[in-house]
Write an enzyme that holds these catalytic residues in place. Structure first.
Site, short mmCIF file in Angstrom:
data_model
loop_
_atom_site.label_atom_id
_atom_site.label_comp_id
_atom_site.label_asym_id
_atom_site.label_seq_id
_atom_site.Cartn_x
_atom_site.Cartn_y
_atom_site.Cartn_z
N CYS A 90 0.82 -1.22 0.00
CA CYS A 90 0.00 0.00 0.00
C CYS A 90 0.85 1.27 0.00
O CYS A 90 0.43 2.31 -0.51
CB CYS A 90 -0.97 0.01 1.17
N HIS A 166 -2.28 0.77 7.20
CA HIS A 166 -2.58 0.91 5.78
C HIS A 166 -2.37 2.36 5.34
O HIS A 166 -2.66 3.30 6.09
CB HIS A 166 -4.03 0.49 5.53
#
Length: 236
Positions: A90, A166
């Protein structure tokens, strides 16, 4: 990278690591990533390089976040979005989102510049980069920069490790503010029209409210796991 091993070491939330990776992809040397410690405190904002062209948020995923990833764009803005197809990558997708939606910051003829130009006539009208060609480009980037993923100041986890942290990205495109998350299979999330009186992205109230909502919904033990990076002029 085989189908059974599509994973990388998570990138550390470190401006130097992000900048180094971005420069390898084609970001001009005059631009860099830097830490953002607040979106609202004037004394902290005063020391940031401006203008801020993109904001990357690192946050802990909780159940509320998992259930909200079905939101999608409801407008025809030309924002570019990449579908995340590699576990723990990510951070790379956050860089791709930052740079692809600020193409004037790319060196002509660089890897990312060439890829985006090659796709300009083949990608969908919504600029969704989720095809086989995009996947191969990302895999090539990972292969060529595999050591970059494990650089930084903290001990790098295993590539296959599960993490609840994330990265997502905020950009302004054609008068709209967007949240870009490669794991949101519906695509980019349109937050609303940008404020024309704001001098750059960090002054956009829509971004401030959205980031604050993540922090307010976080568990008490996760509050310290948030981090923000900005993309702006390189002061070094």
């Amino acid at each position: 990278m085989s189908g059974e091993n599509r994973a990388v070491v998570p990138i550390e939330s470190n401006p130097e690591v992000f900048t180094n990776f971005a420069h390898k992809l084609g970001l001009k040397n005059e631009w860099a990533y830097f830490d953002i410690y607040s979106l609202t405190e004037p004394e902290l904002l005063a020391f940031l390089p401006r203008p801020v062209k993109a904001i990357v948020l690192l946050f802990p995923i909780n159940e509320d976040r998992k259930s909200s990833t079905s939101q999608q764009i409801t407008s025809s803005y030309d924002v570019i979005w990449f579908k995340q197809s590699v576990k723990n990558a990510c951070g790379l997708y956050a860089i791709l989102h930052s740079l692809s939606n600020n193409q004037s910051l790319l060196e002509p003829g660089s890897d990312l510049d060439n890829f985006l130009k090659s796709q300009s006539d083949t990608s969908s009208s919504k600029n969704r980069f989720d095809d086989v060609t995009t996947d191969q480009f990302v895999l090539n980037v990972i292969k060529e920069n595999v050591q970059t993923f494990s650089t930084g100041q903290s001990e790098a986890p295993e590539a296959t490790a599960d993490t609840n942290l994330h990265y997502i990205t905020y950009v302004e495109e054609n008068g709209g503010i967007f949240e870009l998350d490669g794991r949101n299979l519906s695509g980019p999330l349109y937050l609303g029209k940008s404020d024309p009186t704001a001098t750059d992205l960090i002054e956009q109230e829509l971004v401030r409210v959205r980031v604050a909502s993540y922090m307010e919904n976080a568990n008490e033990e996760d509050v310290l796991n948030f981090a923000m990076l900005g993309l702006g002029p390189n002061w070094e």
